[in-house]
Motif scaffolding. Structure first.
Motif, PDB file in Angstrom:
ATOM      1  N   PHE A 196       0.831  -1.208   0.000  1.00 59.78           N
ATOM      2  CA  PHE A 196       0.000   0.000   0.000  1.00 59.78           C
ATOM      3  C   PHE A 196       0.865   1.259   0.000  1.00 59.78           C
ATOM      4  CE2 PHE A 196      -3.729  -2.465   2.090  1.00 59.78           C
ATOM      5  CZ  PHE A 196      -4.075  -2.979   0.850  1.00 59.78           C
TER       6      PHE A 196
ATOM      7  N   ILE B   4       3.391   1.577  -7.681  1.00 58.79           N
ATOM      8  CA  ILE B   4       2.523   0.522  -8.215  1.00 58.79           C
ATOM      9  C   ILE B   4       1.209   1.200  -8.590  1.00 58.79           C
ATOM     10  CG2 ILE B   4       1.179  -1.523  -7.580  1.00 58.79           C
ATOM     11  CD1 ILE B   4       3.361  -2.345  -5.734  1.00 58.79           C
ATOM     12  N   PRO B   5       0.652   0.888  -9.767  1.00 56.28           N
ATOM     13  CA  PRO B   5      -0.612   1.532 -10.145  1.00 56.28           C
ATOM     14  C   PRO B   5      -1.795   0.993  -9.347  1.00 56.28           C
ATOM     15  CG  PRO B   5       0.080  -0.043 -11.820  1.00 56.28           C
ATOM     16  CD  PRO B   5       1.166  -0.027 -10.795  1.00 56.28           C
ATOM     17  N   SER B   6      -2.809   1.826  -9.191  1.00 59.54           N
ATOM     18  CA  SER B   6      -4.073   1.387  -8.590  1.00 59.54           C
ATOM     19  C   SER B   6      -5.139   2.380  -9.006  1.00 59.54           C
ATOM     20  CB  SER B   6      -3.972   1.325  -7.069  1.00 59.54           C
ATOM     21  OG  SER B   6      -3.916   2.640  -6.563  1.00 59.54           O
ATOM     22  N   GLU B   7      -6.375   1.996  -8.797  1.00 58.69           N
ATOM     23  CA  GLU B   7      -7.477   2.927  -9.106  1.00 58.69           C
ATOM     24  C   GLU B   7      -7.766   3.737  -7.845  1.00 58.69           C
ATOM     25  OE1 GLU B   7     -10.814   1.959 -11.764  1.00 58.69           O
ATOM     26  OE2 GLU B   7     -10.062  -0.087 -11.587  1.00 58.69           O
ATOM     27  N   ILE B   8      -7.338   4.982  -7.865  1.00 55.70           N
ATOM     28  CA  ILE B   8      -7.506   5.853  -6.695  1.00 55.70           C
ATOM     29  C   ILE B   8      -8.866   6.528  -6.784  1.00 55.70           C
ATOM     30  CG2 ILE B   8      -6.607   7.871  -5.477  1.00 55.70           C
ATOM     31  CD1 ILE B   8      -3.805   7.051  -6.608  1.00 55.70           C
TER      32      ILE B   8
ATOM     33  N   ILE C 156      -8.639   3.420  -2.422  1.00 56.31           N
ATOM     34  CA  ILE C 156      -8.441   2.765  -3.719  1.00 56.31           C
ATOM     35  C   ILE C 156      -9.480   1.666  -3.909  1.00 56.31           C
ATOM     36  CG2 ILE C 156      -5.956   3.240  -3.751  1.00 56.31           C
ATOM     37  CD1 ILE C 156      -5.492   0.260  -3.008  1.00 56.31           C
ATOM     38  N   LYS C 157      -9.642   1.257  -5.163  1.00 52.99           N
ATOM     39  CA  LYS C 157     -10.480   0.085  -5.440  1.00 52.99           C
ATOM     40  C   LYS C 157      -9.686  -1.172  -5.135  1.00 52.99           C
ATOM     41  CE  LYS C 157     -13.432   2.110  -8.943  1.00 52.99           C
ATOM     42  NZ  LYS C 157     -13.993   2.037 -10.299  1.00 52.99           N
ATOM     43  N   ASP C 158     -10.320  -2.129  -4.472  1.00 51.01           N
ATOM     44  CA  ASP C 158      -9.659  -3.405  -4.214  1.00 51.01           C
ATOM     45  C   ASP C 158      -9.407  -4.124  -5.543  1.00 51.01           C
ATOM     46  OD1 ASP C 158      -9.542  -5.392  -1.448  1.00 51.01           O
ATOM     47  OD2 ASP C 158      -9.309  -6.321  -3.418  1.00 51.01           O
ATOM     48  N   ILE C 159      -8.214  -4.682  -5.678  1.00 48.70           N
ATOM     49  CA  ILE C 159      -7.837  -5.348  -6.928  1.00 48.70           C
ATOM     50  C   ILE C 159      -8.640  -6.631  -7.156  1.00 48.70           C
ATOM     51  CG2 ILE C 159      -5.976  -6.862  -6.085  1.00 48.70           C
ATOM     52  CD1 ILE C 159      -4.262  -5.765  -8.407  1.00 48.70           C
TER      53      ILE C 159
ATOM     54  N   ILE D   1       1.750   1.824  -3.467  1.00 49.96           N
ATOM     55  CA  ILE D   1       0.619   2.431  -4.188  1.00 49.96           C
ATOM     56  C   ILE D   1       0.535   3.919  -3.855  1.00 49.96           C
ATOM     57  CG2 ILE D   1      -1.915   2.517  -4.166  1.00 49.96           C
ATOM     58  CD1 ILE D   1      -1.825  -0.600  -4.169  1.00 49.96           C
TER      59      ILE D   1
ATOM     60  N   ARG E  32       2.924   5.874  -5.679  1.00 50.78           N
ATOM     61  CA  ARG E  32       2.777   5.716  -7.142  1.00 50.78           C
ATOM     62  C   ARG E  32       3.874   4.833  -7.742  1.00 50.78           C
ATOM     63  NH1 ARG E  32      -0.900   8.850  -4.679  1.00 50.78           N
ATOM     64  NH2 ARG E  32      -2.140  10.113  -6.121  1.00 50.78           N
TER      65      ARG E  32
END
Ligand code: 5GP
Length: 105
Positions: A5, A13-17, A27-30, A8, A11
């Motif tokens: 985390f 590692i990419p994630s949907e923030i 963030i959205k859970d993967i 994330i 930045r």
């Protein structure tokens, strides 16, 4: 070593923030287990709820207010669940505290 985390948050590692403020990111859970599955994460790296210190009180309160705001923004009011898993013996897979916000809406 940084938690996934923290990577994330930084930045690396990419994630949907979904939302971010000074001390918290959402963030959205993967691997979503419901139609909406968000993670509300303090930027401060704290391994488990058992590691909280008195000085973390405001941060933890802020997590709930962020949950309320995001739920409201997404139209989830009255229909969502908040939970923490604590320790690997009880489903905590990422050792950086985070609140799950789930909803079938
Ligand atoms: P825990 O089991 O520790 O309470 O929850 C950790 C959550 O983090 C899981 O629901 C898992 O799907 C999610 N997760 C793990 N790695 C990543 C990642 O790299 N990106 C995102 N967005 N979620 C992750």
């Amino acid at each position: 070593m940084s938690s996934i985390f923290t990577k994330i948050i930084n930045r690396e590692i990419p994630s949907e923030i979904v939302y971010e403020e000074d001390n918290i990111i959402v963030i959205k859970d993967i691997n979503p287990r419901s139609k909406t599955h968000l993670l509300i994460i303090p930027k401060k790296e704290i391994e488990t709820i058992d590691d909280l210190e008195e000085s973390d009180r405001n941060l933890i309160a802020d997590m709930f207010f962020v949950a309320k705001k995001v739920a409201s923004d997404l139209g989830l009011t009255n229909a969502y669940q908040l939970h923490f898993n604590v320790w690997k013996e009880w489903h905590q897979e990422v050792m950086h505290i985070h609140m799950h916000l789930t909803s079938d809406k």
